[in-house]
Design a protein around this motif. Sequence first.
Motif, short mmCIF file in Angstrom:
data_model
loop_
_atom_site.label_atom_id
_atom_site.label_comp_id
_atom_site.label_asym_id
_atom_site.label_seq_id
_atom_site.Cartn_x
_atom_site.Cartn_y
_atom_site.Cartn_z
N ARG A 153 0.83 -1.21 0.00
CA ARG A 153 0.00 0.00 0.00
C ARG A 153 0.86 1.25 0.00
O ARG A 153 0.65 2.18 -0.79
CB ARG A 153 -0.86 0.02 1.27
CG ARG A 153 -2.30 -0.33 1.07
CD ARG A 153 -3.05 -0.13 2.38
NE ARG A 153 -4.05 0.93 2.27
CZ ARG A 153 -5.31 0.73 1.89
NH1 ARG A 153 -5.71 -0.48 1.57
NH2 ARG A 153 -6.15 1.72 1.82
N ARG A 154 1.85 1.26 0.85
CA ARG A 154 2.73 2.43 0.98
C ARG A 154 3.44 2.71 -0.35
O ARG A 154 3.45 3.82 -0.85
CB ARG A 154 3.75 2.16 2.08
CG ARG A 154 4.14 3.39 2.87
CD ARG A 154 4.99 3.01 4.07
NE ARG A 154 4.33 2.03 4.94
CZ ARG A 154 4.92 0.94 5.43
NH1 ARG A 154 6.17 0.66 5.13
NH2 ARG A 154 4.24 0.12 6.21
N GLU A 165 -8.11 -1.28 -7.84
CA GLU A 165 -8.24 -2.63 -7.30
C GLU A 165 -9.49 -3.24 -7.91
O GLU A 165 -10.44 -2.54 -8.26
CB GLU A 165 -8.35 -2.57 -5.77
CG GLU A 165 -7.05 -2.18 -5.11
CD GLU A 165 -7.25 -1.76 -3.66
OE1 GLU A 165 -7.70 -0.61 -3.45
OE2 GLU A 165 -6.96 -2.57 -2.77
N THR A 166 -9.47 -4.56 -8.07
CA THR A 166 -10.59 -5.21 -8.76
C THR A 166 -10.99 -6.49 -8.05
O THR A 166 -10.31 -6.96 -7.16
CB THR A 166 -10.20 -5.62 -10.19
OG1 THR A 166 -9.14 -6.55 -10.14
CG2 THR A 166 -9.80 -4.43 -11.02
N TRP A 167 -12.16 -6.98 -8.48
CA TRP A 167 -12.53 -8.35 -8.15
C TRP A 167 -13.09 -8.52 -6.75
O TRP A 167 -13.31 -9.61 -6.28
CB TRP A 167 -11.29 -9.25 -8.32
CG TRP A 167 -11.58 -10.45 -9.11
CD1 TRP A 167 -11.75 -11.72 -8.64
CD2 TRP A 167 -11.77 -10.52 -10.51
NE1 TRP A 167 -12.04 -12.55 -9.67
CE2 TRP A 167 -12.05 -11.85 -10.82
CE3 TRP A 167 -11.74 -9.55 -11.54
CZ2 TRP A 167 -12.30 -12.26 -12.13
CZ3 TRP A 167 -11.98 -9.95 -12.83
CH2 TRP A 167 -12.25 -11.30 -13.11
N SER A 172 -12.68 1.10 1.63
CA SER A 172 -11.47 1.93 1.66
C SER A 172 -10.40 1.44 0.70
O SER A 172 -9.38 0.92 1.11
CB SER A 172 -10.91 1.94 3.08
OG SER A 172 -10.72 0.59 3.51
N PRO A 173 -10.66 1.61 -0.61
CA PRO A 173 -9.64 1.20 -1.59
C PRO A 173 -8.43 2.12 -1.50
O PRO A 173 -8.52 3.23 -0.98
CB PRO A 173 -10.36 1.36 -2.92
CG PRO A 173 -11.41 2.39 -2.68
CD PRO A 173 -11.83 2.23 -1.25
N ILE A 174 -7.32 1.65 -2.05
CA ILE A 174 -6.12 2.48 -2.11
C ILE A 174 -6.42 3.73 -2.92
O ILE A 174 -6.03 4.83 -2.57
CB ILE A 174 -4.97 1.70 -2.78
CG1 ILE A 174 -4.62 0.47 -1.93
CG2 ILE A 174 -3.76 2.58 -3.00
CD1 ILE A 174 -3.58 -0.44 -2.54
N ASP A 175 -7.18 3.55 -3.99
CA ASP A 175 -7.45 4.67 -4.88
C ASP A 175 -8.82 4.47 -5.54
O ASP A 175 -9.80 5.07 -5.15
CB ASP A 175 -6.32 4.75 -5.91
CG ASP A 175 -6.48 5.91 -6.88
OD1 ASP A 175 -7.38 6.73 -6.68
OD2 ASP A 175 -5.69 5.98 -7.85
N MET A 176 -8.89 3.56 -6.54
CA MET A 176 -10.15 3.30 -7.21
C MET A 176 -10.46 1.81 -7.12
O MET A 176 -9.59 1.00 -6.81
CB MET A 176 -10.07 3.74 -8.66
CG MET A 176 -9.78 5.24 -8.80
SD MET A 176 -9.64 5.77 -10.53
CE MET A 176 -8.07 5.05 -10.98
N ARG A 335 -15.41 6.43 -8.04
CA ARG A 335 -14.15 5.81 -7.63
C ARG A 335 -14.38 4.36 -7.23
O ARG A 335 -13.46 3.58 -7.14
CB ARG A 335 -13.55 6.52 -6.42
CG ARG A 335 -13.44 8.00 -6.59
CD ARG A 335 -12.45 8.55 -5.56
NE ARG A 335 -11.47 9.34 -6.24
CZ ARG A 335 -10.17 9.33 -5.95
NH1 ARG A 335 -9.70 8.56 -5.00
NH2 ARG A 335 -9.34 10.08 -6.62
N ILE A 336 -15.62 4.04 -6.93
CA ILE A 336 -15.94 2.67 -6.54
C ILE A 336 -17.10 2.18 -7.39
O ILE A 336 -18.17 2.78 -7.37
CB ILE A 336 -16.31 2.59 -5.04
CG1 ILE A 336 -15.14 3.08 -4.19
CG2 ILE A 336 -16.72 1.17 -4.67
CD1 ILE A 336 -15.29 2.82 -2.71
#
Lengths: 349, 349
Positions: A153-154, A165-167, A172-176, A335-336
């Motif tokens: 993550r960092r 991120e998918t699937w 709280s995703p890292i981004d999208m 974003r989600i």
Amino acid sequence: MAKSPSRKPRAVKGAAARPAAAKPVTIRDVAKVAGVSAITVSRALARPELVSPETLERVRAVVTRTGYVPNVLAGSLRTRRSRIIAAIFPQVSNTLFVEAIQALTERLREEGYQVLLGLSSYERREDELIAGILGRQPDGILLTGVSHAPETRRRLIAAHIPVVETWDLTPSPIDMLVGFSHEKVGAAMARHLLARGHRDIGLVWNNDARAELRRRGFLEVLAGSGIEPAATCLGPAPATFPRGREGLAQLLRSGKRFTAVACSSDPLAQGVIAEAQDRGLRIPADLAVIGFGDLDFAAHTTPALTTVGIDKVAIGRLAAEMLLARIAGREAGERIVDVGFTVIERAST
Amino acid sequence: MAKSPSRKPRAVKGAAARPAAAKPVTIRDVAKVAGVSAITVSRALARPELVSPETLERVRAVVTRTGYVPNVLAGSLRTRRSRIIAAIFPQVSNTLFVEAIQALTERLREEGYQVLLGLSSYERREDELIAGILGRQPDGILLTGVSHAPETRRRLIAAHIPVVETWDLTPSPIDMLVGFSHEKVGAAMARHLLARGHRDIGLVWNNDARAELRRRGFLEVLAGSGIEPAATCLGPAPATFPRGREGLAQLLRSGKRFTAVACSSDPLAQGVIAEAQDRGLRIPADLAVIGFGDLDFAAHTTPALTTVGIDKVAIGRLAAEMLLARIAGREAGERIVDVGFTVIERAST
DNA sequence: CTGTTAGCGCTTTCAT
DNA sequence: ATGAAAGCGCTAACAG
């Protein structure tokens, strides 16, 4: 007057001794032959509207004649844009991922991006894989799943590139994020069987993280009707056809009675069906089978299989759109994204 | 004293307005913090044995703390080695290729190479695809098939990198080759059916180049026994399950009698089997079916299917070995490898 | 064992 | 419309 000693060919004699990594044609070679400067060649190729028609034509002719291929590495180093999108998938030997990969790749190609595929199952540590890939300076990255080491993550955040991120889903995703709820999938499978009147249900399941989420959803719905599975066969990932066969064999050996079998994914379900048919059971008359995963393929090859399908192509395409939007500076609309799923019934379960 | 105006941060105020492509940590940053020169950091990471233990430790600490990720693009530009192998496949949505891709990728990863996948079906011109990929300076390249535009051949030769063609044979590969003979596959299919006593044979085939080679081999063997196909259904690529269904339907409509159906590839064969079963035909008792392609999968899912399997994993792994050998300067043992094929009978045809 | 210098091939910036 | 200079981040080559 600095002499440039290393400018001249090092050794004319003996040059052909080894495969001879013959110096490739560079932009300067083209420039020299065309009688212009390097930057003009660069412009002619990248932004032809900035170059006079005559020059343009001359440059193009030389490019063709010399077979000049621009060194993208050098260009990327300078512009800080690699036109590479990295995509991390567990494996590629699974129809599920393959379709998403293909959709992603196609869409990105249209915009001039290339996909660098990383396979996470074969790397001990995900964050080493990611580090190796980030070194290639991708303009964006797609991950499968939503649980990553803090180190990962960092790194991703530090890379300051769009991440999808998918699937799976997470608040709280890292981004999208573009995925679907595994718990809901499991719940839908259970509801489907209950609605068809099944009360005695066997499970053939594998125990990876997302499969476990589906099982939880499944069991909760059953519990809501006061039902427990008649028998469960829980095996390690990956879900394969032979394990499905073995799974049903095991359930039958348990001696418990059941009218339906739910499987954590379609390869297992196909194995279960094959084993059942070998034992003279008709599907779905004698035994109903429900699986998960494949919108097209499993349904095609095994008409008797009911399955919960997810739109893998949509996942790939949406992920591509989101990344492209963000690279272009636009904020992606959502974003989600939850792409949902569909229960596909090919025969009455 | 040249001032370096662009060295200082452009704008301190308002810097956070956009995602802020915050300047990444470079090797010089690490060097400064560790109190050494850039080259020492480079050595600490790439050839630690050249650096004193204390220095090494200090550098590593700083690397971890700063989250430094080396810019591989810059390194590759300097060393002229990208540690990328390009692999061109028609598609990835086909089990056939997927297994080869996976085997290739795994083997290359072990040696620190990354695979850049190019999908040729979606590019109008193969040589544009190749040119785009060559610009990324791959250290080697794998191609599917052996017939390429002259332009492509020229580019590849000019690139001076090892090239492996796969999936077919030719006496004159561009460089190296690992494949099998499609004509022999076709011949083997025909011999198999003849040996089982079949004389009335239907064909469900698709017409891509390699499938046509298989058909030629098939027909020649039949002709050797004075036999012609009872009926043929020839469709466009790609071979899919639904086309297999349709293919059998068409053969049956022709009114011709046949006891066996040969298919150019397994997806077609699976479709034929499904259609046959729907019509109450037992496989192989009433109708024998033979396909081509899949060593594991099709045989698993459709026990009644006889198929000619090729070892895709071997193709991927061998291709990797050959490329690695040549990159290392060794001459690969064989430049042309025929991996052959195996007739897999799951039920008496 | 460590550092200095130069330059990989390209494109940004600034000038003309 | 074109060019000169500079430098992206790294490592080969050559000191010391």
